[in-house]
Enzyme design. Sequence first.
Site, PDB file in Angstrom:
ATOM      1  N   LYS A   1       0.911  -1.202   0.050  1.00  0.00           N
ATOM      2  CA  LYS A   1       0.128   0.109  -0.113  1.00  0.00           C
ATOM      3  C   LYS A   1       0.918   1.178   0.032  1.00  0.00           C
ATOM      4  CE  LYS A   1      -2.089  -0.920   4.031  1.00  0.00           C
ATOM      5  NZ  LYS A   1      -1.440  -2.431   3.913  1.00  0.00           N
ATOM      6  N   THR A   2       1.995   1.365   0.843  1.00  0.00           N
ATOM      7  CA  THR A   2       2.767   2.574   1.006  1.00  0.00           C
ATOM      8  C   THR A   2       3.352   2.468  -0.327  1.00  0.00           C
ATOM      9  OG1 THR A   2       2.755   2.046   3.238  1.00  0.00           O
ATOM     10  CG2 THR A   2       4.456   3.513   2.398  1.00  0.00           C
TER      11      THR A   2
ATOM     12  N   ASP B   1      -1.899   7.705   3.820  1.00  0.00           N
ATOM     13  CA  ASP B   1      -1.578   6.359   4.390  1.00  0.00           C
ATOM     14  C   ASP B   1      -2.325   6.091   5.656  1.00  0.00           C
ATOM     15  OD1 ASP B   1      -0.559   4.019   4.242  1.00  0.00           O
ATOM     16  OD2 ASP B   1       1.578   4.918   4.187  1.00  0.00           O
ATOM     17  N   GLU B   2      -2.445   5.030   5.965  1.00  0.00           N
ATOM     18  CA  GLU B   2      -3.024   4.423   6.981  1.00  0.00           C
ATOM     19  C   GLU B   2      -4.185   5.082   7.337  1.00  0.00           C
ATOM     20  OE1 GLU B   2      -1.377   1.990   8.648  1.00  0.00           O
ATOM     21  OE2 GLU B   2       0.722   2.362   8.439  1.00  0.00           O
TER      22      GLU B   2
ATOM     23  N   GLN C   1      -5.820  -3.232  10.560  1.00  0.00           N
ATOM     24  CA  GLN C   1      -4.634  -2.672  11.149  1.00  0.00           C
ATOM     25  C   GLN C   1      -5.028  -1.317  11.896  1.00  0.00           C
ATOM     26  OE1 GLN C   1      -0.747  -2.919   9.456  1.00  0.00           O
ATOM     27  NE2 GLN C   1      -1.782  -3.523   7.799  1.00  0.00           N
TER      28      GLN C   1
ATOM     29  N   ARG D   1       4.991  -7.623  11.003  1.00  0.00           N
ATOM     30  CA  ARG D   1       6.201  -6.448  10.779  1.00  0.00           C
ATOM     31  C   ARG D   1       7.590  -7.185  10.386  1.00  0.00           C
ATOM     32  NH1 ARG D   1       4.170  -2.982   9.280  1.00  0.00           N
ATOM     33  NH2 ARG D   1       2.162  -4.398   9.521  1.00  0.00           N
TER      34      ARG D   1
HETATM   35  P1  ATP Z   1       1.605  -2.268   5.963  1.00  0.00           P
HETATM   36  O1  ATP Z   1       0.239  -2.580   6.102  1.00  0.00           O
HETATM   37  O2  ATP Z   1       2.532  -2.939   7.162  1.00  0.00           O
HETATM   38  O3  ATP Z   1       1.759  -0.785   6.103  1.00  0.00           O
HETATM   39  P2  ATP Z   1       2.014  -1.709   3.090  1.00  0.00           P
HETATM   40  O4  ATP Z   1       0.653  -2.564   2.572  1.00  0.00           O
HETATM   41  O5  ATP Z   1       2.306  -0.466   3.259  1.00  0.00           O
HETATM   42  O6  ATP Z   1       2.399  -2.675   4.658  1.00  0.00           O
HETATM   43  P3  ATP Z   1       4.642  -1.842   1.757  1.00  0.00           P
HETATM   44  O7  ATP Z   1       5.333  -1.276   3.100  1.00  0.00           O
HETATM   45  O8  ATP Z   1       4.439  -0.937   0.873  1.00  0.00           O
HETATM   46  O9  ATP Z   1       3.338  -2.585   2.311  1.00  0.00           O
HETATM   47  O10 ATP Z   1       5.346  -3.020   1.082  1.00  0.00           O
HETATM   48  C1  ATP Z   1       5.682  -4.228   2.158  1.00  0.00           C
HETATM   49  C2  ATP Z   1       7.132  -4.612   1.308  1.00  0.00           C
HETATM   50  O11 ATP Z   1       6.716  -5.455   0.055  1.00  0.00           O
HETATM   51  C3  ATP Z   1       8.254  -3.507   1.184  1.00  0.00           C
HETATM   52  O12 ATP Z   1       9.344  -4.074   1.548  1.00  0.00           O
HETATM   53  C4  ATP Z   1       7.772  -3.371  -0.176  1.00  0.00           C
HETATM   54  O13 ATP Z   1       9.423  -2.663  -0.780  1.00  0.00           O
HETATM   55  C5  ATP Z   1       7.731  -4.833  -0.869  1.00  0.00           C
HETATM   56  N1  ATP Z   1       6.788  -4.802  -2.095  1.00  0.00           N
HETATM   57  C6  ATP Z   1       5.713  -3.993  -2.139  1.00  0.00           C
HETATM   58  N2  ATP Z   1       4.979  -4.356  -3.443  1.00  0.00           N
HETATM   59  C7  ATP Z   1       6.013  -5.065  -4.104  1.00  0.00           C
HETATM   60  C8  ATP Z   1       6.099  -5.667  -5.574  1.00  0.00           C
HETATM   61  N3  ATP Z   1       5.124  -5.713  -6.174  1.00  0.00           N
HETATM   62  N4  ATP Z   1       7.155  -6.462  -5.773  1.00  0.00           N
HETATM   63  C9  ATP Z   1       8.101  -6.778  -4.855  1.00  0.00           C
HETATM   64  N5  ATP Z   1       8.169  -6.014  -3.614  1.00  0.00           N
HETATM   65  C10 ATP Z   1       7.386  -5.553  -3.194  1.00  0.00           C
HETATM   66 MG    MG Z   2       2.248   0.797   4.799  1.00  0.00          MG
END
Ligand code: ATP
Ligand code: MG
Length: 723
Positions: free
Chosen positions: A35-36, A220-221, A251, A606
Amino acid sequence: MDITKIIGPLNDAQRQAVTAPSQAMLVLAGAGSGKTRVLVHRIAWQIQVEGESAHSILAVTFTNKAAKEMRGRIEDLLKVSAQTLWIGTFHGIAHRLLRRHAKEAKLPETFQVMDSGDQLRVIKRLLNTLNFDDSKWPPREVQWYINAQKDEGIRARHMVEAADIHQRQMLRIYRAYEELCDRSGLVDFAELLLRAHELLRDNPAVLDFYQQRFRQVHVDEFQDTNTIQYAWLRLLTDGKDNLFVVGDDDQSIYGWRGAKIENIYSFQKHYPNHQVIKLEQNYRSTGTILKAANKIIANNAGRMGKELWTDAGEGDKISLYAAFNEQDEAYFVVERIRAWVNEGGLRSDAAILYRSNAQSRQFEEKLMATGTPYRVYGGLRFFDRAEIKNALAYLRLMSNRHDDASFERVINTPTRGIGAKAIDDIRCIARDQSISLWAAAIVLINQRTMTARAANALTGFLELIKNLDKQAEGLALYEKVRLVVEKCGLVELYQKEKMDKGEEKIENLEELVNAARLFDFDQENEENLGELDMFLAHAALESGDSQADDFEDCVQLMTLHSAKGLEFKLVFLVGMEEGLFPSQQSVDDVARLEEERRLCYVGMTRAMKQLYLTYAESRRLYGRESYPRPSRFLREIPAEFLQEVRMRATVSRPVTAVQAKAASLQATGSYKLGQRVGHAKFGEGVVLQMEGSGAQERVQINFKQVGVKWLMLAYAKLEVLQG
Ligand code: ATP
Ligand code: MG
C-alpha cells in the site's frame, strides 16, 4: 520519459492503482501488500507522467519517520528534489497551516505547541487553581476527556450543561482550559487538528486557496484517521474526486484515541465515484508468519474480509520462548540478537516490540550491559528529557512571555530563591485578573508586598529572560540556543548533581545546540516564519526520529503502536501474557479485545524472515510481581507454525552427547584451524579463524553450502566431525 522505474516494480493491481486517472480511490489491503509503495509510486507517477507539480500534491502519513522515508523514495524515483511537496503527519501539516495563517486561525503569531506532557502540567495547574481535588479529578482523565472532545470537533461552547454533576464540572474545566490556552497562546496536539479544521471551515478564502493548490491529496494508514482529520480531508477535497487513501481495517489500532474505522465506509459514501482496489499478495513475510497472522486476525468479527498470500516460501517456524521472568526474557532476546549480528545480520534489522513503554527498560539494561547499540522510538524522547524541556522553556519564554507552562517550569529552576508562597501569589493574581503568570509577576512586584529578597529574586528572573531575549537578537538559531544553555544556570545546576547523571544532562544540553544547528529550517518552512518558533514547534512535534545516532546500526525498540507501517527481518514480540497483551483493560471488553488482536496482527506482520514470541512465567512490572498466563493470542496460532525454544537446555534437560562435546571444546579453548564441523542449519564446514575467549569466543567457518560465517561458539552448537 522512462517510466519503467515507476511502474516496473509493481504487480497488476498495484499498477492499476498507481496509473489510474485522477479520481477518488480506496486501496484496501492487508499488511505488507504494498500500500505504501503504491502511494509513493502514485505520487511519482502524477509528477512525472501526469505533469502535476510537486507543489500541488499533499501526502499525509502517521509518523515523521514514515514521512521522511516517503519523501526520500519519491525523490529517488524522480531523481529530483521534491522540496515543495507537502508530506507529513496530520499534526505537522496542521501546524504548518496554523503558522501561515495564525491571524485567520485567531492565534497569536508566537503561539507555542504543547506536547502531551506540557498539556498534562497545564491541566494539573488549572485544577489546582480551580480548587479541584487531584485525587477525585485525576489530571490524566481530564486530559483524556478534553482531547476526546476536540478529536470529535466539539468545543466547550458547543456543549450543553448536563444534569449530571460530574459532566457539568468536566465542562467547566474544559471551558477554563480553553480560556487559559487562548490567553497564553498555547496549542495542544488535538487543538492543532481542530484549529486547522476550523481555519479552513471558517475562512472561505483560505479554504479556496488550498483547494486550488492541492490538486491531489493522499493518505496512508487511512483506517486510523479520527473524526476531525477526516472532516479536514473532506473540506480540502470538497467537490473534487482527488482523494487517494490506502488502509487496512485489520490494522486499525488507534480506536482508543478516537480513530474511526467507519471513515472507510464514510469515504465510500462521500465519494460515490470512487474506485476500490484490493491487493492480495504480501511481499514482506514468509508463508509461515503470514498464515499465523491470518489465523489470529480471523478470530475478529466484523472484518471487511481479505486473505493474503505470498510466494515467498514457508520459511522458519515461529519461535516461542517461555522465560522464567522478565529478566530472563530480556537476556534471551538480547542473546539472540547478538547471535544474529555475529552471523552477519544488521542490528537495525532486529526489532523488539512491546505493548507498553515500561517494558523497554529491561531490554535497555541488557543491551547496555552487552554494549549493543540500540534506539528506543517514542519512549522518553530526546525532547522529553527534563533538562531539554527546561532549556526549551527558557527559549519559549523569550519568544512568548505569556507561555504560562514554561514560566512555571523554570521560574525557580535552577533555584533562585522564589518560594512556593510567591508562586502561589502569582497564580492567584493571574487567576483573579485573567492575565498570564508573567504579567501577574509584574503586578506582584509593583504591589510591594513581598520581602525585599523575594522581590529581588523575582525581578532577577524577569530581567534574565528579557536580557537573554535582547542578547539573542540577530544571532543564528543555534547561537541563541547556546546562549540560553550557557546563561540560564542549568549547566551549573547539573554540575552539582551526582557525577554521571548530571554529566549526561549537560551533554544533552550540548546536543540541543547541535540539534538547533542541524535543524533543517528550509524543509520545515516554506514561508518566512520565526526560526526559533519553528524549532520549538519542531521539538514538540518531533517523535524522536532525528536523534544524533540516526545512522548508527542499532537494535530498534518500540511499542507495537509505533511499529505500524515498518518492517524488520527479525522481530521479537515480547510480553505475550494475559493482562499485558491483551492489556488488562481490554480482556472484558469485546471491542477493545479486538483492537488488541489487530495490534497483535500488526506486530506479527512486521516480521520479514524470523519471528520470536516470548512470555514470562513471572513478571515484575510497575513494581508488582505477577504470574501471568500466556496470552490467548498464542493459543490462536496453530501449533504447526510454532516451535518452542529452550535456551538453557542444560538447566532443564540432560545434556546431549553433542552438546557435552561442544561444551568441553569450549571449555578447553578452541577448535583447530581446518577442523571439520557440522552445524544444524548451515551444514558442514571448516574452521578458518578463531578469536575471543570464554563466552565471547567466536569462530569463522567456511560452510560448504552457505559460505563463510562468524559464529559464537557458545550458541553455535557445533558438532566436531572426523577427518
Ligand atoms: P503495511 O500494511 O504494513 O503498512 P504496506 O501494505 O504498506 O504494509 P509496503 O510497506 O508498501 O506494504 O510493502 C511491503 C514490502 O513489500 C516492502 O518491502 C515493499 O518494498 C515490498 N513490495 C511491495 N510491492 C512489491 C512488489 N510488487 N514487488 C516486490 N516487492 C514489493
Ligand atoms: Mg504501509
